[in-house]
Motif scaffolding. Structure first.
Motif, PDB file in Angstrom:
ATOM      1  N   SER A  80       0.705  -1.004   0.002  1.00 18.50           N
ATOM      2  CA  SER A  80       0.182  -0.034  -0.115  1.00 18.50           C
ATOM      3  C   SER A  80       0.777   1.264  -0.156  1.00 18.50           C
ATOM      4  O   SER A  80       2.251   1.454   0.201  1.00 18.50           O
ATOM      5  N   PRO A  81       0.242   1.971  -0.444  1.00 16.71           N
ATOM      6  CA  PRO A  81       1.458   3.178  -0.445  1.00 16.71           C
ATOM      7  C   PRO A  81       1.389   3.878   0.389  1.00 16.71           C
ATOM      8  O   PRO A  81       2.256   4.697   0.923  1.00 16.71           O
ATOM      9  N   ASP A  82       0.929   3.912   1.910  1.00 17.28           N
ATOM     10  CA  ASP A  82       0.446   4.055   2.797  1.00 17.28           C
ATOM     11  C   ASP A  82       1.798   2.802   3.753  1.00 17.28           C
ATOM     12  O   ASP A  82       2.140   3.382   5.422  1.00 17.28           O
ATOM     13  N   SER A  83       2.103   2.081   3.230  1.00 14.74           N
ATOM     14  CA  SER A  83       3.223   1.285   4.333  1.00 14.74           C
ATOM     15  C   SER A  83       4.286   2.461   4.812  1.00 14.74           C
ATOM     16  O   SER A  83       4.925   1.748   4.798  1.00 14.74           O
ATOM     17  N   GLY A  84       4.842   3.162   3.344  1.00 13.69           N
ATOM     18  CA  GLY A  84       6.012   4.105   3.469  1.00 13.69           C
ATOM     19  C   GLY A  84       6.979   3.058   2.535  1.00 13.69           C
ATOM     20  O   GLY A  84       8.326   3.471   2.729  1.00 13.69           O
ATOM     21  N   ILE A  85       6.826   2.027   1.925  1.00 14.33           N
ATOM     22  CA  ILE A  85       8.316   1.114   1.144  1.00 14.33           C
ATOM     23  C   ILE A  85       7.583   0.969   0.244  1.00 14.33           C
ATOM     24  O   ILE A  85       6.416   1.221  -0.628  1.00 14.33           O
ATOM     25  N   LYS A  86       8.236   1.700  -1.267  1.00 12.12           N
ATOM     26  CA  LYS A  86       8.696   2.364  -1.559  1.00 12.12           C
ATOM     27  C   LYS A  86       9.543   1.065  -3.099  1.00 12.12           C
ATOM     28  O   LYS A  86       9.203   1.157  -3.969  1.00 12.12           O
TER      29      LYS A  86
ATOM     30  N   ASP B 239      -7.671  -6.197   1.866  1.00 10.51           N
ATOM     31  CA  ASP B 239      -5.581  -5.704   2.583  1.00 10.51           C
ATOM     32  C   ASP B 239      -5.158  -5.165   2.746  1.00 10.51           C
ATOM     33  O   ASP B 239      -4.406  -4.573   3.394  1.00 10.51           O
ATOM     34  N   VAL B 240      -3.757  -5.758   1.471  1.00  9.86           N
ATOM     35  CA  VAL B 240      -2.967  -4.998   1.813  1.00  9.86           C
ATOM     36  C   VAL B 240      -3.394  -3.718   1.034  1.00  9.86           C
ATOM     37  O   VAL B 240      -2.636  -2.908   1.210  1.00  9.86           O
ATOM     38  N   ILE B 241      -4.448  -2.921   0.285  1.00  8.49           N
ATOM     39  CA  ILE B 241      -4.774  -1.871  -0.309  1.00  8.49           C
ATOM     40  C   ILE B 241      -5.414  -1.404   0.705  1.00  8.49           C
ATOM     41  O   ILE B 241      -4.600   0.048   1.377  1.00  8.49           O
ATOM     42  N   GLY B 242      -5.821  -1.864   2.300  1.00  6.50           N
ATOM     43  CA  GLY B 242      -5.449  -1.091   3.523  1.00  6.50           C
ATOM     44  C   GLY B 242      -4.666  -0.815   4.383  1.00  6.50           C
ATOM     45  O   GLY B 242      -5.035  -0.651   5.628  1.00  6.50           O
ATOM     46  N   ASN B 243      -3.930  -1.517   4.048  1.00  2.98           N
ATOM     47  CA  ASN B 243      -2.122  -1.780   4.929  1.00  2.98           C
ATOM     48  C   ASN B 243      -2.815  -3.118   6.282  1.00  2.98           C
ATOM     49  O   ASN B 243      -1.417  -2.374   7.251  1.00  2.98           O
ATOM     50  N   ARG B 244      -3.358  -3.180   5.931  1.00  3.91           N
ATOM     51  CA  ARG B 244      -3.507  -4.885   6.768  1.00  3.91           C
ATOM     52  C   ARG B 244      -2.590  -5.612   6.955  1.00  3.91           C
ATOM     53  O   ARG B 244      -2.571  -6.898   8.088  1.00  3.91           O
ATOM     54  N   VAL B 245      -2.170  -5.758   5.723  1.00  2.00           N
ATOM     55  CA  VAL B 245      -1.178  -6.554   6.022  1.00  2.00           C
ATOM     56  C   VAL B 245      -0.263  -5.932   4.586  1.00  2.00           C
ATOM     57  O   VAL B 245      -0.407  -4.788   4.409  1.00  2.00           O
TER      58      VAL B 245
END
Length: 326
Positions: free
Chosen positions: A133-139, A195-201
């Motif tokens: 997810s873009p919200d994960s901070g991982i690029k 769930d990955v879009i929602g940054n739950r995983v």
């Protein structure tokens, strides 16, 4: 003399009956509607390939082909149905890597993928893509590995189910990268994607064709593909291999199979018809647009490929001590 003539007549009639039965058993195309089974819900890469190929197959052989989705247990249920089902050529399966080369190392199956299923032809292959997810901070893949090493056991990766290709690919990457990203199995790709879009995983090993809309819309960031070459539809996404893990090559693939009790003549004819379809220009372009790479070949080619894949993933199951409760 009369007895001899009668015996001769009966023998001839019996021979003709046997020959007629053989001809009937090897009839192609089958006189009844052909069922092409898929072990996953509609809309996924497996289903897309089955419908594109099935439509052209139907036109070519002049017989109706119905695509029947029977999801459950990662495709193992429908694979068992086909293995133990009709052997007259009227039932075929677009099977997947899990049931055909992984599942037997993880659980007791109601079928033997080698003894009970006969290879017809490869349907196509494609890589998975690691999504965050873009919200994960991982690029980037490096960002993922760096964070996983700083926080061992804290990050998670989603798969389409225990024993699936995405599960095993995640374990292979954990091994190669020396990280502990915890596996979270889902019953299918839809819930995992949500769930990955929602940054739950943290990360999801998704089939590339299924992930394409989310990548194009910017809802998910692709880190790398699992094949050793970049995908034609997303040439800007790097491979895991070129991102610091040379030799990493793990693809999803689909292959056509049927009951091994099916007469060889019918199996060979299905191979000819399937190869004819997947080398058709329109079919090739349609499948390539969904990220599928076509690999036409003989039945023997497919048998060797499945054996190689089975040995590879069987070793990963052993090395990572992967177990699944039956």
């Amino acid at each position: 003399m009369m007895i001899k003539k009668t015996l001769a007549a009966l023998t001839g009639a019996l021979l003709l009956s046997c020959l007629g039965g053989t001809a009937l058993a090897q009839e192609f195309p089958p006189s009844k509607t052909v069922t092409l089974y898929v072990g996953f819900p509609p809309g996924g890469a497996n289903d897309i390939a089955a419908r594109i190929i099935g439509k052209k197959l139907s036109e070519n052989i002049g017989q109706k082909i119905v695509v029947d989705n029977k999801p459950g247990a990662g495709g193992n249920i429908v694979t068992g149905m086909v293995a133990n089902g009709p052997a007259d050529g009227s039932v075929i399966l677009l099977g997947s890597i899990g049931p055909l080369s992984i599942a037997s190392y993880l659980m007791k199956l109601p079928y033997d993928p080698v003894k009970d299923l006969a290879p017809l032809a490869m349907g196509g292959s494609f890589p998975n893509v690691l999504l965050v997810s873009p919200d994960s901070g991982i690029k980037s893949l490096k960002d993922l590995v760096d964070r996983a090493k700083k926080e061992p056991g804290k990050l998670t990766y989603a798969s389409t189910g225990a024993g699936s290709a995405s599960h095993l690919q995640g374990e292979l990457f954990n091994q190669r990268a020396g990280v502990d990203i915890v596996h979270v199995p889902y019953k299918g790709g839809g819930a995992a994607m949500v769930d990955v879009i929602g940054n739950r995983v943290t990360v999801y090993y998704s089939a590339l064709p299924s992930a394409a809309p989310q990548i194009r819309s910017g809802k998910l960031i692709p880190l790398a593909v699992t094949s050793d070459t970049r995908a034609d539809i997303f040439p800007d996404i790097p491979t895991i291999a070129e991102s610091g893990y040379p030799g990493f090559d793990a693809r999803n693939w689909y292959a056509f199979v049927a009951s091994s009790k099916t007469p060889t003549a019918i199996l060979d004819r299905w191979n000819q018809e399937i190869v004819k379809v997947i080398t058709d220009k329109e079919v090739t372009e349609a499948l390539l647009s969904h990220g599928l790479t076509l690999e036409p070949g003989t039945r023997e080619d497919l048998a060797k490929y499945i054996a190689k894949e089975s040995a590879t993933w069987g070793q990963i199951v052993k090395d990572r001590n992967i177990k699944i409760d039956n």
